[in-house]
Scaffold this motif. Structure first.
Motif, short mmCIF file in Angstrom:
data_model
loop_
_atom_site.label_atom_id
_atom_site.label_comp_id
_atom_site.label_asym_id
_atom_site.label_seq_id
_atom_site.Cartn_x
_atom_site.Cartn_y
_atom_site.Cartn_z
N GLY A 168 147.16 152.19 24.22
CA GLY A 168 146.96 152.08 25.93
C GLY A 168 146.21 151.30 26.46
O GLY A 168 146.55 151.07 27.16
N ASN A 169 145.62 150.06 25.31
CA ASN A 169 144.53 149.02 25.81
C ASN A 169 145.72 148.45 26.12
O ASN A 169 145.52 148.13 27.59
CB ASN A 169 144.07 148.96 24.99
N THR A 170 146.32 147.69 25.57
CA THR A 170 146.81 146.52 25.67
C THR A 170 148.21 146.71 26.76
O THR A 170 148.05 146.09 27.47
CB THR A 170 147.73 145.75 24.45
N TRP B 138 147.84 144.32 19.76
CA TRP B 138 145.99 145.55 19.15
C TRP B 138 145.97 144.33 18.26
O TRP B 138 146.86 144.42 17.62
CB TRP B 138 146.72 146.49 19.63
N THR B 139 144.50 144.91 17.97
CA THR B 139 144.41 143.82 16.88
C THR B 139 144.28 144.94 15.41
O THR B 139 143.97 146.19 15.77
CB THR B 139 142.38 143.57 17.25
N ASP B 140 144.81 144.36 14.53
CA ASP B 140 144.15 145.27 13.43
C ASP B 140 144.22 144.59 12.10
O ASP B 140 145.37 143.55 11.52
CB ASP B 140 146.57 145.88 12.79
N GLU C 97 133.13 134.20 19.34
CA GLU C 97 133.78 133.22 17.97
C GLU C 97 135.17 134.86 17.43
O GLU C 97 135.58 134.05 16.35
CB GLU C 97 132.52 133.24 17.28
N TYR C 98 134.53 135.33 17.53
CA TYR C 98 135.62 136.26 16.40
C TYR C 98 136.66 136.90 17.13
O TYR C 98 137.47 136.79 16.85
CB TYR C 98 134.65 137.80 17.08
N PHE C 99 136.59 136.59 18.30
CA PHE C 99 137.55 136.39 19.51
C PHE C 99 138.56 135.63 18.70
O PHE C 99 139.28 135.31 18.70
CB PHE C 99 138.17 136.33 21.17
N GLN D 208 137.66 143.62 24.70
CA GLN D 208 137.44 144.71 23.84
C GLN D 208 138.18 145.96 24.39
O GLN D 208 139.00 145.88 25.37
CB GLN D 208 136.21 145.53 24.48
N GLY D 209 138.62 146.66 23.20
CA GLY D 209 139.30 148.03 24.01
C GLY D 209 138.86 149.12 22.78
O GLY D 209 139.01 149.28 21.70
N LYS D 210 139.11 150.73 23.62
CA LYS D 210 138.68 151.61 23.61
C LYS D 210 139.12 151.52 22.35
O LYS D 210 139.92 151.82 21.97
CB LYS D 210 137.88 152.93 24.37
N MET D 211 138.15 152.73 21.56
CA MET D 211 138.55 153.08 19.75
C MET D 211 138.77 155.27 19.87
O MET D 211 138.08 155.17 21.19
CB MET D 211 137.96 152.54 18.89
N SER D 212 139.32 155.01 18.75
CA SER D 212 139.11 156.84 18.56
C SER D 212 137.87 157.09 18.18
O SER D 212 136.98 156.78 18.11
CB SER D 212 140.61 157.09 17.59
C1 FMN Z 1 144.27 150.38 12.10
C2 FMN Z 1 143.94 149.51 12.91
C3 FMN Z 1 143.38 148.56 12.86
C4 FMN Z 1 142.51 148.02 13.33
N1 FMN Z 1 141.74 147.18 13.59
C5 FMN Z 1 141.48 145.69 13.53
C6 FMN Z 1 140.19 144.91 13.34
O1 FMN Z 1 140.76 144.51 12.52
N2 FMN Z 1 139.45 144.31 14.01
C7 FMN Z 1 138.91 145.05 15.92
O2 FMN Z 1 138.68 144.64 16.81
N3 FMN Z 1 139.59 145.95 16.28
C8 FMN Z 1 140.08 146.61 15.45
N4 FMN Z 1 140.74 147.97 15.85
C9 FMN Z 1 140.91 148.54 17.22
C10 FMN Z 1 141.62 148.23 17.69
O3 FMN Z 1 142.71 146.80 17.75
C11 FMN Z 1 141.46 148.34 19.35
O4 FMN Z 1 140.92 149.45 19.47
C12 FMN Z 1 142.70 148.38 20.17
O5 FMN Z 1 142.45 147.88 21.83
C13 FMN Z 1 144.21 148.67 21.00
O6 FMN Z 1 144.82 148.26 21.45
P1 FMN Z 1 146.11 149.70 21.95
O7 FMN Z 1 145.10 150.69 22.76
O8 FMN Z 1 146.87 148.74 22.62
O9 FMN Z 1 146.95 150.65 20.72
C14 FMN Z 1 142.24 148.56 14.96
C15 FMN Z 1 142.60 149.84 15.53
C16 FMN Z 1 143.46 150.51 14.47
C17 FMN Z 1 143.64 151.54 14.56
#
Ligand code: FMN
Length: 177
Positions: free
Chosen positions: A12-14, A60-62, A95-97, A121-125
């Protein structure tokens, strides 16, 4: 200007950023608003995307790159102006971005032009925080792990209104050209 907003969002962040663009950009120019999945499944949607002057592509960053669904759209685009937007769990460093954006752009066909970008940034689980806590319990006071916890907590209130405002300012300048 005719534009399309195509995005991929797992938690949901993006999607929040995409909604901010939808709300804030001039409505009359919007040819498509929706997910990367739908844009590719529906021929009319795809035509609307590729018929636009500007594609605003959200990911979203993966693992340091864009997620698979947005990558799939990106790889199919040709001769398009593209504005990239997205979220990442780790932040605090431009730089990371930039590293992420460079990796994303490398996936595109060279006929496209990147006209701008915005990442925040986007919140994580919460399971991620639990993992860090377990790591810290094993290595009390470890600076790197403490930094990861700090980063996690910082991410929790993003994307926020300020992020959405900055995104809109950048994208809006292009759309109103
Ligand atoms: C499988 C997975 C891999 C991720 N890899 C990265 C990463 O390499 N770098 C980073 O900054 N965040 C990483 N994240 C965090 C997400 O990119 C971040 O929480 C993002 O805001 C999720 O967006 P969304 O809510 O639109 O799905 C990862 C998250 C998941 C679930």
């Amino acid at each position: 200007m005719k534009y399309a907003i195509v995005y991929s969002s797992r938690s949901g962040n993006t999607a929040l950023l995409a909604e901010a663009l939808k709300e804030g950009l001039p409505k009359e120019g919007c040819r498509y608003f929706g997910t990367a999945d739908l844009a590719q499944k529906d021929a009319n949607a795809w035509e609307a995307v590729t018929g636009s002057k500007l594609v605003l592509l959200g990911f979203w960053t993966d693992k340091g790159n864009c997620d698979e669904k947005s990558a799939s759209v990106l790889k199919k685009l040709r001769n398009q102006k593209i504005f990239l937007f997205g979220t990442a769990g780790f932040g605090g460093s431009e730089e990371y971005f930039q590293k992420i954006l460079t990796a994303v752009k490398q996936q595109a066909d060279p006929s496209n032009t990147f006209v701008g970008s915005y990442l925040c940034q986007g919140k994580m689980s919460v399971s991620v925080r639990r993992r860090y806590e377990t790591m810290l319990a094993e290595k009390p006071g470890d600076k790197k792990i403490l930094g990861m916890l700090e980063n996690f907590d910082r991410a929790q209130n993003h994307p926020n209104e300020e992020d959405c405002g900055q995104l809109l300012a950048r994208a809006g300048a292009l759309v109103s050209d």
